[in-house]
Motif scaffolding. Sequence first.
Motif, PDB file in Angstrom:
ATOM      1  N   GLU A 166      -5.966  19.332  -8.626  1.00 41.94           N
ATOM      2  CA  GLU A 166      -7.421  19.470  -8.531  1.00 41.94           C
ATOM      3  C   GLU A 166      -7.855  20.722  -9.298  1.00 41.94           C
ATOM      4  N   ASP A 167      -8.985  20.640  -9.986  1.00 41.13           N
ATOM      5  CA  ASP A 167      -9.500  21.822 -10.685  1.00 41.13           C
ATOM      6  C   ASP A 167      -9.920  22.888  -9.670  1.00 41.13           C
ATOM      7  N   GLN A 168      -9.538  24.134  -9.942  1.00 41.12           N
ATOM      8  CA  GLN A 168      -9.985  25.265  -9.141  1.00 41.12           C
ATOM      9  C   GLN A 168     -10.934  26.110 -10.002  1.00 41.12           C
ATOM     10  N   LYS A 169     -11.544  27.107  -9.391  1.00 39.97           N
ATOM     11  CA  LYS A 169     -12.428  27.976 -10.171  1.00 39.97           C
ATOM     12  C   LYS A 169     -11.628  28.745 -11.225  1.00 39.97           C
ATOM     13  N   HIS A 193      -5.447  18.340   2.107  1.00 38.63           N
ATOM     14  CA  HIS A 193      -6.419  19.432   2.230  1.00 38.63           C
ATOM     15  C   HIS A 193      -7.793  18.842   2.513  1.00 38.63           C
ATOM     16  N   PRO A 194      -8.613  19.533   3.307  1.00 38.28           N
ATOM     17  CA  PRO A 194      -9.994  19.064   3.482  1.00 38.28           C
ATOM     18  C   PRO A 194     -10.741  19.149   2.153  1.00 38.28           C
ATOM     19  N   ALA A 362      -0.906  20.963  -4.443  1.00 39.79           N
ATOM     20  CA  ALA A 362      -1.448  19.621  -4.226  1.00 39.79           C
ATOM     21  C   ALA A 362      -1.119  19.146  -2.812  1.00 39.79           C
ATOM     22  N   GLY A 363      -2.064  18.423  -2.186  1.00 42.87           N
ATOM     23  CA  GLY A 363      -1.829  17.811  -0.880  1.00 42.87           C
ATOM     24  C   GLY A 363      -1.056  16.498  -1.022  1.00 42.87           C
ATOM     25  N   HIS A 364      -0.745  15.889   0.099  1.00 48.13           N
ATOM     26  CA  HIS A 364       0.100  14.687   0.124  1.00 48.13           C
ATOM     27  C   HIS A 364      -0.426  13.591  -0.806  1.00 48.13           C
ATOM     28  N   ASP A 365      -1.671  13.186  -0.616  1.00 51.86           N
ATOM     29  CA  ASP A 365      -2.205  12.079  -1.420  1.00 51.86           C
ATOM     30  C   ASP A 365      -2.297  12.448  -2.897  1.00 51.86           C
ATOM     31  N   GLN A 366      -2.582  13.719  -3.185  1.00 50.84           N
ATOM     32  CA  GLN A 366      -2.658  14.158  -4.579  1.00 50.84           C
ATOM     33  C   GLN A 366      -1.290  14.060  -5.260  1.00 50.84           C
ATOM     34  N   VAL A 368       1.129  11.955  -4.341  1.00 50.88           N
ATOM     35  CA  VAL A 368       1.404  10.517  -4.499  1.00 50.88           C
ATOM     36  C   VAL A 368       0.661   9.967  -5.721  1.00 50.88           C
ATOM     37  N   ASP A 369      -0.605  10.333  -5.870  1.00 51.81           N
ATOM     38  CA  ASP A 369      -1.393   9.864  -7.024  1.00 51.81           C
ATOM     39  C   ASP A 369      -0.794  10.370  -8.331  1.00 51.81           C
ATOM     40  N   PHE A 370      -0.323  11.612  -8.322  1.00 51.44           N
ATOM     41  CA  PHE A 370       0.277  12.201  -9.532  1.00 51.44           C
ATOM     42  C   PHE A 370       1.557  11.452  -9.910  1.00 51.44           C
ATOM     43  N   VAL A 371       2.390  11.181  -8.899  1.00 51.90           N
ATOM     44  CA  VAL A 371       3.635  10.430  -9.152  1.00 51.90           C
ATOM     45  C   VAL A 371       3.301   9.070  -9.762  1.00 51.90           C
ATOM     46  N   ARG A 372       2.357   8.373  -9.162  1.00 53.80           N
ATOM     47  CA  ARG A 372       2.007   7.024  -9.650  1.00 53.80           C
ATOM     48  C   ARG A 372       1.478   7.082 -11.086  1.00 53.80           C
ATOM     49  N   ALA A 373       0.715   8.131 -11.399  1.00 43.25           N
ATOM     50  CA  ALA A 373       0.171   8.257 -12.757  1.00 43.25           C
ATOM     51  C   ALA A 373       1.266   8.587 -13.774  1.00 43.25           C
ATOM     52  N   CYS A 374       2.314   9.302 -13.354  1.00 45.66           N
ATOM     53  CA  CYS A 374       3.449   9.600 -14.240  1.00 45.66           C
ATOM     54  C   CYS A 374       4.383   8.383 -14.357  1.00 45.66           C
ATOM     55  N   ASP A 375       4.418   7.571 -13.297  1.00 46.15           N
ATOM     56  CA  ASP A 375       5.190   6.327 -13.244  1.00 46.15           C
ATOM     57  C   ASP A 375       6.657   6.502 -13.669  1.00 46.15           C
ATOM     58  N   PRO A 376       7.383   7.404 -13.004  1.00 47.91           N
ATOM     59  CA  PRO A 376       8.793   7.604 -13.360  1.00 47.91           C
ATOM     60  C   PRO A 376       9.691   6.540 -12.717  1.00 47.91           C
TER      61      PRO A 376
END
Length: 412
Positions: A166-169, A193-194, A362-366, A368-376
């Motif tokens: 996620e983008d931070q400041k 994360h909330p 990164a939180g749990h879902d982030q 998981v989404d990152f792994v899926r986008a890398c598709d290893p």
Amino acid sequence: MKMKFNFLGGADIVGRMAMTMEGDGKTMLVEYGISPTKPPEYPLPVPGKIDHAFLTHGHLDHCGMIPAVCGKQNCELFTTPLTAEIAELMMYDSLKIAKAEGYPQPYTQQDIERTMKHVVPLTFEDTIELGNIDVTLRSAGHVPGATMFEFQGDSSTIYSGDIHTEDQKLVLGARPRDCKNLFIEGTYGGKNHPPKEDTINAFIAKIDEVIERGGRVIIPCFAVGRTQEIMLLLKNLGYEMWVDGMGRSVTNLFLNYPEYIRNAKSLKAAKRTFNEVRNSSMRKKAVEGQIIVTTGGMLDGGPVLTYLRTLREDPKNAILLVGYQAEDTNGRMLMEQGCINLDGEIVKVACEVQKFDFSAHAGHDQIVDFVRACDPENVIIMHSESRELFLPDLADYNVILPEPNKPFELDI
């Protein structure tokens, strides 16, 4: 090409990251950190000669033991120049703490000096050739200068280090890349994360509330990344604000390397809105201010303890925790028991205490989404005490949960 991987630390815990890669006629070390507990905990010793070392970023649990290898073996260290400078600060600080606390020193000042001489500074998208393997640096989005290493042999292997998607400041998030093998942190396995905006709004509302009732706000922060993120969040509030501790030096380092931060102009503006504490007489002035952002982030050392000696007995004041509080730290004791160890004595803290989730991981879902986008094909989860919680969400992949000192092979 086959490569043998072995975790010497950090596989099934958060902290003391260390991994060796053997193949193509060489042995490489990826990170070599310490867990800054009392006493510090170290990774397993490096077996034999290391040809090259890689460092993702300058947090102690990744860089803290690098001089014990690069300083003693004179091997090259590949990292960004910003990470190298931050790591140097952290290494000297580790030696200082070891001396002050009476712990054995795992390396010398000369080892740090030799390590810095062997740094090969590289920046994002740079590629180096090491025999039959090309190594490219990619932004990890965790803190400025933090790197993912992409090892390209017959296929691509990514080692993420710590990442935030996620983008931070302060920095933009990591971007996924196609790969065959993905080594990824699982610090927040099972936890999300909330929403960031909710956290920021609640944090600023709490600061306003404390100041309106005549209290002072103490924000203990990690020096690398968190201090600057909080300064960016608070820069437009108009309160009398002070910043203390190593975070000041790190802010200046970040500004020396503007290419690694999202908006140098914004960070300069934040720096201008804070009064910098440079000596003990300024600390007395800071106590009279409204907001103090100071190291250490877990209240185990640093100027924060000086402020707590003065401010802890007033219930109008508040301590707002904005970072991870490890077990056996003052921060965790404060959260759970309302007291801290101050000068060897357990004392009660009357201030209001609240924790806010500003994690740079990164939180749990982030994840998981990152792994899926890398598709290893293979996902290797490390830096986690709750790795198995990823298994249901990653059932489509061959997930490896490495154990310390249990080598495994992958084609790269």
